[in-house]
Scaffold this active site. Structure first.
Site, short mmCIF file in Angstrom:
data_model
loop_
_atom_site.label_atom_id
_atom_site.label_comp_id
_atom_site.label_asym_id
_atom_site.label_seq_id
_atom_site.Cartn_x
_atom_site.Cartn_y
_atom_site.Cartn_z
N ARG A 187 26.41 60.71 30.50
CA ARG A 187 27.71 60.59 30.14
C ARG A 187 28.41 61.22 31.33
NH1 ARG A 187 29.87 64.63 27.62
NH2 ARG A 187 28.05 64.97 25.98
N TYR A 193 52.30 48.85 33.73
CA TYR A 193 51.47 47.92 32.81
C TYR A 193 51.36 48.51 31.45
CZ TYR A 193 47.07 46.55 30.44
OH TYR A 193 46.15 45.96 29.52
N ASP A 200 48.99 53.05 40.84
CA ASP A 200 48.40 52.14 40.40
C ASP A 200 48.16 50.88 41.14
OD1 ASP A 200 46.81 49.77 39.00
OD2 ASP A 200 47.77 50.39 37.05
N LYS A 242 39.90 43.97 37.03
CA LYS A 242 40.66 42.93 37.68
C LYS A 242 39.86 42.29 38.85
CE LYS A 242 43.02 43.79 33.82
NZ LYS A 242 44.12 44.61 34.15
C1 LIG Z 1 44.53 45.59 33.47
C2 LIG Z 1 45.47 46.71 33.95
C3 LIG Z 1 45.26 47.91 33.40
C4 LIG Z 1 44.57 48.35 32.49
O1 LIG Z 1 43.02 48.30 32.74
P1 LIG Z 1 41.94 47.93 31.67
O2 LIG Z 1 40.68 47.99 32.49
O3 LIG Z 1 42.24 46.57 30.86
O4 LIG Z 1 41.92 49.12 30.63
C5 LIG Z 1 45.82 48.98 34.12
N1 LIG Z 1 46.85 48.54 35.26
C6 LIG Z 1 46.94 47.38 35.60
C7 LIG Z 1 48.08 47.16 36.76
C8 LIG Z 1 46.28 46.42 34.89
O5 LIG Z 1 46.60 45.09 35.51
#
Ligand SMILES: *Cc1c(COP(=O)(O)O)cnc(C)c1O
Length: 394
Positions: free
Chosen positions: A59, A112, A184, A209
């Site tokens: 963990r 997001y 981000d 992604k």
């Molecule tokens: C998809 C996404 C997130 C969240 O990520 P998850 O892996 O789905 O929890 C955060 N920021 C951006 C820009 C995203 O495209």
């Protein structure tokens, strides 16, 4: 060779792996073990106290997960990195680790959807004030930051509106106010943009992604100064949103082709954006690589490539038009994710902003016919031909 700084493509392949290659294996093993045994209790104690490198309980840390964190750490040029089970796992861990009641966050309206809900629904419950500014109004953001805040949270380009914010300019404003500046970087990836080099303190990703790139593993990761990463790691260790070693392996493997995929997606997305811009049935096209795009000038300064993500609206600006158009695309999954080798399309109502109501989306300036287009690595001529035939209904 010791002083030679290798480039991103070489880092994608080699970085972070060496420590965990064992018995001649050329690939990082997936360590499924929940805990790590010690015959020497004193050594166990030293590792548990962080005085010696090693693992205690998965963990907290795990070899496969650590190799993944190392690869992205080196690509972002950071001192340290830590991960979580999803992008939202790392975003929520970061905000809850760094903020306390009475603190203030400044961010933008176009983050997001999940991040936006942390800002509007959850942080206020803990008496943390959140101010969301118009995403491209840099002066308004600077003014809010100057009033005092603990965190300045940015995203560029944004999901799904593909807006660009000037990271260097806002990082300078954040630092001046003593705030921790977070970006981000999911849409850009370190191949196209390195926020830490622009003065940002922490850079994070939904690894689900582009980093993984094959839509088969969830994950999140954050990179930055050791002291900040340590606080985030500690919170994530206790909240338990740990990245699974199998997912870490998929992400590691995906990242080996990150530079090739991104290079292709940059090139294809620009061609597609130009095609869409000239099509009579298409309304706005949002892609920072287009000279007509409002974010183009800043993107040119801070990005090495404009990315695989674009947004466009239909001239017939209704959700019904989207309903008729999407199923006609043969080489695009209509699905909620993005950043994969396959082309993926979706409207914000079912993807980035599924948690929001139609009124909330309208208030955020998200048109009903906006389509988020995540360019895959198919041959671009086929993708354009596919869009062309699908648009013939309008
Ligand atoms: C998809 C996404 C997130 C969240 O990520 P998850 O892996 O789905 O929890 C955060 N920021 C951006 C820009 C995203 O495209």
């Amino acid at each position: 060779m010791t002083n030679h700084q290798i480039l991103a493509g070489t880092q994608c392949i080699w970085a972070g792996e060496e420590e965990y290659l064992m018995q001649g294996a050329t690939q990082v093993p997936v360590v499924h073990s929940v805990s790590y045994g010690y015959k020497d209790v004193d050594e166990w104690m030293q590792v548990a106290l962080g005085q010696k490198a090693g693992h205690i309980y998965s963990r907290a840390t795990n070899p496969t997960v650590h190799a993944f964190e190392e690869k992205i750490r080196q690509l972002e040029g950071a001192e340290a990195a830590t991960s979580a089970s999803t992008g939202m796992g790392i975003i929520s861990s970061t905000l809850f680790a760094l903020l306390s009641p009475g603190d203030r966050v400044v961010s933008v309206k176009d983050t997001y959807g999940g991040t936006n809900l942390i800002f509007t629904e959850f942080l206020p419950r803990f008496n943390i004030e959140v101010t969301l500014c118009d995403t491209t109004d840099h002066e308004a953001i600077e003014n809010e930051v100057a009033k005092g805040c603990q965190v300045l949270y940015l995203e560029s380009p944004t999901n799904p509106t593909v807006k660009v914010v000037d990271l260097a300019r806002l990082a300078a404003a954040g630092s001046k106010a003593g705030a921790i500046v977070i970006a981000d970087n999911t849409f850009a990836t370190p191949i196209n943009q390195k926020p830490l080099s622009l003065g940002v303190d922490l850079v994070l990703h939904s690894a689900t992604k582009f980093l993984g790139g094959h839509a088969d593993a969830l994950g999140g990761v954050i990179c930055g100064q050791k002291s900040l990463i340590k606080q985030i790691f500690h919170f994530r260790e206790i909240n338990g949103a740990t990245l699974h070693p199998m997912a870490a392996y998929f992400l590691l493997r995906g990242m080996k082709t990150l530079h090739l995929r991104i290079r292709q997606q940059n090139e294809s997305a620009l061609n597609i954006a130009r095609f869409l811009e000239s099509h009579p049935a298409v309304g706005d096209v949002r892609y920072p690589g287009l000279t007509s795009d409002e974010g183009h000038r800043i993107a040119q300064q801070q990005m090495h490539g404009f990315g695989g993500m674009l947004g466009f609206t239909l001239k017939e600006n209704s959700f019904d038009a989207v309903r008729r158009f999407l199923p006609r695309l043969r080489y695009a999954h209509a699905a909620a994710n993005l950043g994969s080798v396959e082309t993926i399309v979706g409207p914000p109502a079912t993807t980035s902003h599924v948690e929001c109501s139609a009124e909330e989306r309208a208030a955020m300036g998200i048109p009903e016919s906006l389509i988020r287009y995540s360019t895959g690595i198919e041959d671009v001529a086929d993708l354009i031909a596919d869009l062309k035939q699908a648009l013939t209904i309008f």
